[in-house]
Write a protein that holds these residues in place. Sequence first.
Motif, PDB file in Angstrom:
ATOM      1  N   ASN A  36      -8.493 -40.735  56.539  1.00 44.43           N
ATOM      2  CA  ASN A  36      -8.354 -39.978  55.289  1.00 44.43           C
ATOM      3  C   ASN A  36      -9.021 -40.673  54.095  1.00 44.43           C
ATOM      4  O   ASN A  36      -8.656 -40.448  52.946  1.00 44.43           O
ATOM      5  CB  ASN A  36      -6.888 -39.638  55.031  1.00 44.43           C
ATOM      6  N   ARG A  47      -9.397 -36.585  49.300  1.00 42.64           N
ATOM      7  CA  ARG A  47      -9.076 -36.262  50.698  1.00 42.64           C
ATOM      8  C   ARG A  47      -9.419 -34.812  51.040  1.00 42.64           C
ATOM      9  O   ARG A  47      -9.902 -34.534  52.138  1.00 42.64           O
ATOM     10  CB  ARG A  47      -7.621 -36.607  50.980  1.00 42.64           C
ATOM     11  N   LEU A  64      -3.820 -46.637  63.905  1.00 40.73           N
ATOM     12  CA  LEU A  64      -4.163 -46.865  62.490  1.00 40.73           C
ATOM     13  C   LEU A  64      -4.821 -48.233  62.299  1.00 40.73           C
ATOM     14  O   LEU A  64      -5.840 -48.355  61.607  1.00 40.73           O
ATOM     15  CB  LEU A  64      -2.902 -46.755  61.626  1.00 40.73           C
ATOM     16  N   THR A 103      -1.824 -37.180  51.964  1.00 38.95           N
ATOM     17  CA  THR A 103      -2.239 -37.959  53.141  1.00 38.95           C
ATOM     18  C   THR A 103      -3.077 -37.120  54.106  1.00 38.95           C
ATOM     19  O   THR A 103      -4.115 -37.574  54.586  1.00 38.95           O
ATOM     20  CB  THR A 103      -0.986 -38.470  53.888  1.00 38.95           C
ATOM     21  N   PHE A 105       1.944 -44.179  65.040  1.00 36.58           N
ATOM     22  CA  PHE A 105       0.496 -44.251  64.853  1.00 36.58           C
ATOM     23  C   PHE A 105       0.013 -45.653  64.457  1.00 36.58           C
ATOM     24  O   PHE A 105      -1.169 -45.845  64.169  1.00 36.58           O
ATOM     25  CB  PHE A 105       0.044 -43.226  63.798  1.00 36.58           C
ATOM     26  N   HIS A 123      -7.126 -45.417  50.574  1.00 34.61           N
ATOM     27  CA  HIS A 123      -5.738 -45.888  50.466  1.00 34.61           C
ATOM     28  C   HIS A 123      -5.435 -46.117  48.989  1.00 34.61           C
ATOM     29  O   HIS A 123      -6.319 -46.512  48.235  1.00 34.61           O
ATOM     30  CB  HIS A 123      -5.572 -47.219  51.214  1.00 34.61           C
ATOM     31  N   GLY A 124      -4.192 -45.911  48.602  1.00 29.58           N
ATOM     32  CA  GLY A 124      -3.771 -46.267  47.246  1.00 29.58           C
ATOM     33  C   GLY A 124      -2.337 -46.739  47.256  1.00 29.58           C
ATOM     34  O   GLY A 124      -1.487 -46.121  47.916  1.00 29.58           O
ATOM     35  N   LYS A 158      -5.776 -36.644  59.099  1.00 31.91           N
ATOM     36  CA  LYS A 158      -4.601 -37.340  58.565  1.00 31.91           C
ATOM     37  C   LYS A 158      -4.715 -38.859  58.684  1.00 31.91           C
ATOM     38  O   LYS A 158      -4.153 -39.602  57.886  1.00 31.91           O
ATOM     39  CB  LYS A 158      -3.382 -36.842  59.343  1.00 31.91           C
ATOM     40  N   GLU A 159      -5.407 -39.342  59.717  1.00 33.09           N
ATOM     41  CA  GLU A 159      -5.585 -40.790  59.882  1.00 33.09           C
ATOM     42  C   GLU A 159      -6.838 -41.265  59.144  1.00 33.09           C
ATOM     43  O   GLU A 159      -6.761 -42.174  58.310  1.00 33.09           O
ATOM     44  CB  GLU A 159      -5.712 -41.142  61.367  1.00 33.09           C
ATOM     45  N   TYR A 185      -0.675 -53.341  57.127  1.00 29.76           N
ATOM     46  CA  TYR A 185       0.150 -52.152  57.379  1.00 29.76           C
ATOM     47  C   TYR A 185       1.477 -52.495  58.064  1.00 29.76           C
ATOM     48  O   TYR A 185       2.075 -51.621  58.701  1.00 29.76           O
ATOM     49  CB  TYR A 185      -0.635 -51.136  58.214  1.00 29.76           C
ATOM     50  N   ARG A 230      -3.239 -41.769  42.988  1.00 32.02           N
ATOM     51  CA  ARG A 230      -2.721 -40.960  44.092  1.00 32.02           C
ATOM     52  C   ARG A 230      -3.015 -39.476  43.865  1.00 32.02           C
ATOM     53  O   ARG A 230      -3.224 -38.729  44.823  1.00 32.02           O
ATOM     54  CB  ARG A 230      -1.240 -41.260  44.333  1.00 32.02           C
ATOM     55  N   LYS A 250     -11.799 -46.496  52.874  1.00 36.66           N
ATOM     56  CA  LYS A 250     -11.540 -46.805  54.288  1.00 36.66           C
ATOM     57  C   LYS A 250     -12.814 -46.685  55.130  1.00 36.66           C
ATOM     58  O   LYS A 250     -13.810 -46.081  54.688  1.00 36.66           O
ATOM     59  CB  LYS A 250     -10.454 -45.868  54.802  1.00 36.66           C
ATOM     60  N   HIS A 271       4.383 -50.176  58.358  1.00 40.19           N
ATOM     61  CA  HIS A 271       4.338 -49.033  59.286  1.00 40.19           C
ATOM     62  C   HIS A 271       4.489 -49.442  60.753  1.00 40.19           C
ATOM     63  O   HIS A 271       4.245 -48.632  61.648  1.00 40.19           O
ATOM     64  CB  HIS A 271       3.008 -48.276  59.122  1.00 40.19           C
TER      65      HIS A 271
HETATM   66  P1  ATP Z   1      -2.077 -44.734  52.113  1.00 36.62           P
HETATM   67  O1  ATP Z   1      -0.835 -45.609  52.282  1.00 36.62           O
HETATM   68  O2  ATP Z   1      -3.204 -45.088  53.034  1.00 36.62           O
HETATM   69  O3  ATP Z   1      -2.512 -44.559  50.723  1.00 36.62           O
HETATM   70  P2  ATP Z   1      -0.349 -42.495  52.330  1.00 36.62           P
HETATM   71  O4  ATP Z   1       0.593 -43.245  51.487  1.00 36.62           O
HETATM   72  O5  ATP Z   1      -0.781 -41.133  51.919  1.00 36.62           O
HETATM   73  O6  ATP Z   1      -1.680 -43.265  52.578  1.00 36.62           O
HETATM   74  P3  ATP Z   1       1.263 -43.338  54.580  1.00 36.62           P
HETATM   75  O7  ATP Z   1       2.360 -42.472  55.047  1.00 36.62           O
HETATM   76  O8  ATP Z   1       1.563 -44.564  53.788  1.00 36.62           O
HETATM   77  O9  ATP Z   1       0.201 -42.406  53.807  1.00 36.62           O
HETATM   78  O10 ATP Z   1       0.418 -43.749  55.855  1.00 36.62           O
HETATM   79  C1  ATP Z   1      -0.536 -44.787  55.779  1.00 36.62           C
HETATM   80  C2  ATP Z   1      -1.783 -44.368  56.496  1.00 36.62           C
HETATM   81  O11 ATP Z   1      -1.491 -44.188  57.879  1.00 36.62           O
HETATM   82  C3  ATP Z   1      -2.368 -43.012  56.072  1.00 36.62           C
HETATM   83  O12 ATP Z   1      -3.173 -43.073  54.937  1.00 36.62           O
HETATM   84  C4  ATP Z   1      -3.151 -42.617  57.290  1.00 36.62           C
HETATM   85  O13 ATP Z   1      -4.413 -43.292  57.365  1.00 36.62           O
HETATM   86  C5  ATP Z   1      -2.264 -43.110  58.422  1.00 36.62           C
HETATM   87  N1  ATP Z   1      -1.348 -42.086  58.894  1.00 36.62           N
HETATM   88  C6  ATP Z   1      -0.273 -41.561  58.248  1.00 36.62           C
HETATM   89  N2  ATP Z   1       0.367 -40.652  58.977  1.00 36.62           N
HETATM   90  C7  ATP Z   1      -0.332 -40.566  60.145  1.00 36.62           C
HETATM   91  C8  ATP Z   1      -0.192 -39.795  61.331  1.00 36.62           C
HETATM   92  N3  ATP Z   1       0.800 -38.934  61.499  1.00 36.62           N
HETATM   93  N4  ATP Z   1      -1.123 -39.981  62.313  1.00 36.62           N
HETATM   94  C9  ATP Z   1      -2.119 -40.869  62.173  1.00 36.62           C
HETATM   95  N5  ATP Z   1      -2.302 -41.638  61.086  1.00 36.62           N
HETATM   96  C10 ATP Z   1      -1.439 -41.486  60.079  1.00 36.62           C
END
Ligand code: ATP
Length: 137
Positions: A112, A102, A61, A91, A57, A115-116, A109-110, A49, A85, A9, A52
């Motif tokens: 991070n 991570r 994001l 996350t 967020f 991505h996977g 948390k954002e 995304y 993962r 990222k 989401h």
């Molecule tokens: P990814 O899908 O990126 O591998 P993940 O599966 O661990 O990560 P998800 O819940 O799918 O997490 O969220 C996607 C992405 O959105 C996160 O990797 C992160 O960058 C962002 N994100 C998740 N939760 C939050 C939050 N509470 N506040 C801000 N950004 C967030």
Amino acid sequence: MERTLSIIKPDAVERNLIGNIIKRFEDAGIKIVAMKLLKLSKAQAEAFYAVHKERPFYGELTDYMSSGPCVPMILEGEGVILKNREIMGATDPKEAAAGTIRADLAIDKEKNSVHGSDAPETAAQEIAFFFTEYELA
Ligand code: ATP
Ligand code: MG
């Protein structure tokens, strides 16, 4: 052989961590079978995304994911979706196990760092988002 989409990222590209992250995948015996460096537009980040869309967020994001270059890669190996993962960690870096990407490198948390894909269906969709079959090794 199983494949998954990984993205280094913008926060990690910005901090010169591409090599650090790729080394972790290679050391784990994972093969990189496609890779590129690009900057997503806001609309492309929103499309990637879309799942989401309803989350609070989503705006932040997709701003972050379109803020600078990222490195999408296709990783290949036995059980690579889960293995990736595990190497990424939770996350939220505060909850990620020691030694994961991570825990070691992520900002929050954002932002991070990686991505996977989380399942075979999303892996196939996310691979097709970034790569054509002609771009595969
Ligand atoms: P990814 O899908 O990126 O591998 P993940 O599966 O661990 O990560 P998800 O819940 O799918 O997490 O969220 C996607 C992405 O959105 C996160 O990797 C992160 O960058 C962002 N994100 C998740 N939760 C939050 C939050 N509470 N506040 C801000 N950004 C967030
Ligand atoms: Mg996810």
